[in-house]
Design an enzyme around this catalytic site. Structure first.
Site, PDB file in Angstrom:
ATOM      1  N   ASP A  85       0.868  -1.172   0.000  1.00  0.00           N
ATOM      2  CA  ASP A  85       0.000   0.000   0.000  1.00  0.00           C
ATOM      3  C   ASP A  85       0.907   1.224   0.000  1.00  0.00           C
ATOM      4  OD1 ASP A  85      -1.670   2.226   0.990  1.00  0.00           O
ATOM      5  OD2 ASP A  85      -3.167   0.666   1.351  1.00  0.00           O
ATOM      6  N   ILE A  86       0.663   2.160  -0.893  1.00  0.00           N
ATOM      7  CA  ILE A  86       1.510   3.343  -1.022  1.00  0.00           C
ATOM      8  C   ILE A  86       1.296   4.332   0.134  1.00  0.00           C
ATOM      9  CG2 ILE A  86       0.004   4.784  -2.459  1.00  0.00           C
ATOM     10  CD1 ILE A  86       3.728   4.154  -3.132  1.00  0.00           C
ATOM     11  N   HIS A  95     -10.043  -5.457  -3.215  1.00  0.00           N
ATOM     12  CA  HIS A  95      -8.717  -5.528  -2.614  1.00  0.00           C
ATOM     13  C   HIS A  95      -8.811  -5.853  -1.133  1.00  0.00           C
ATOM     14  CE1 HIS A  95      -9.931  -1.265  -2.668  1.00  0.00           C
ATOM     15  NE2 HIS A  95      -9.156  -1.044  -1.620  1.00  0.00           N
ATOM     16  N   HIS A 127      -6.725  -5.720   2.378  1.00  0.00           N
ATOM     17  CA  HIS A 127      -5.612  -5.093   3.096  1.00  0.00           C
ATOM     18  C   HIS A 127      -5.093  -6.099   4.108  1.00  0.00           C
ATOM     19  CE1 HIS A 127      -6.328  -0.762   2.026  1.00  0.00           C
ATOM     20  NE2 HIS A 127      -7.546  -1.236   1.793  1.00  0.00           N
TER      21      HIS A 127
END
Length: 129
Positions: free
Chosen positions: A28-29, A92, A94
């Site tokens: 994750d950016i 998505h 996490h």
């Protein structure tokens, strides 16, 4: 085409952790903690429960392998898993290393890592796969 599909296609750079024929994992950016990883199906689907039963089972098995590697690379009490996010219309998961449940609060300040730090995090997880 979603931003995640563009990442899978190599059009947008990322810090890749792993991939197979059907799934892709990358950092994750805007991570909550070091090791925060996104796992996506390569097939562009907005809602996780629109995946068929076989796909969702394979998706979770792939995510499990990544979570185990994250836990080894970043020792923690557990690796938390959540499915949320409306910003990107691409399913998505996490995966977040947790010392406490507070580590999973998406309202927490995000880490600001350098490219070198991101690459070191991704390399640490890849080394545990």
């Amino acid at each position: 085409m979603t931003i995640f599909s563009r990442i899978v296609a190599g059009e947008i750079p990322c810090y890749k952790v792993a991939e197979n024929e059907h799934f892709f994992a990358f950092l994750d950016i805007n991570p909550l903690v070091k090791g925060h990883t996104l796992v996506i199906p390569k097939r562009e689907v907005d809602y996780i429960f629109d995946l068929n039963d076989d796909e969702i089972a394979q998706y979770h098995v792939f995510a499990k392998k990544i979570a185990i590697a994250i836990g080894k690379a970043f020792p923690c009490k557990k690796v938390g898993m959540t499915v949320l996010g409306l910003e990107v219309p691409h399913a998505h998961i996490h995966l977040v290393p947790m010392q406490s449940e507070k580590d999973m609060l998406f309202t927490n300040p995000k880490l600001q890592l350098t490219p070198e730090e991101f690459e070191a995090v991704a390399a640490a997880i890849r080394a545990e796969l």
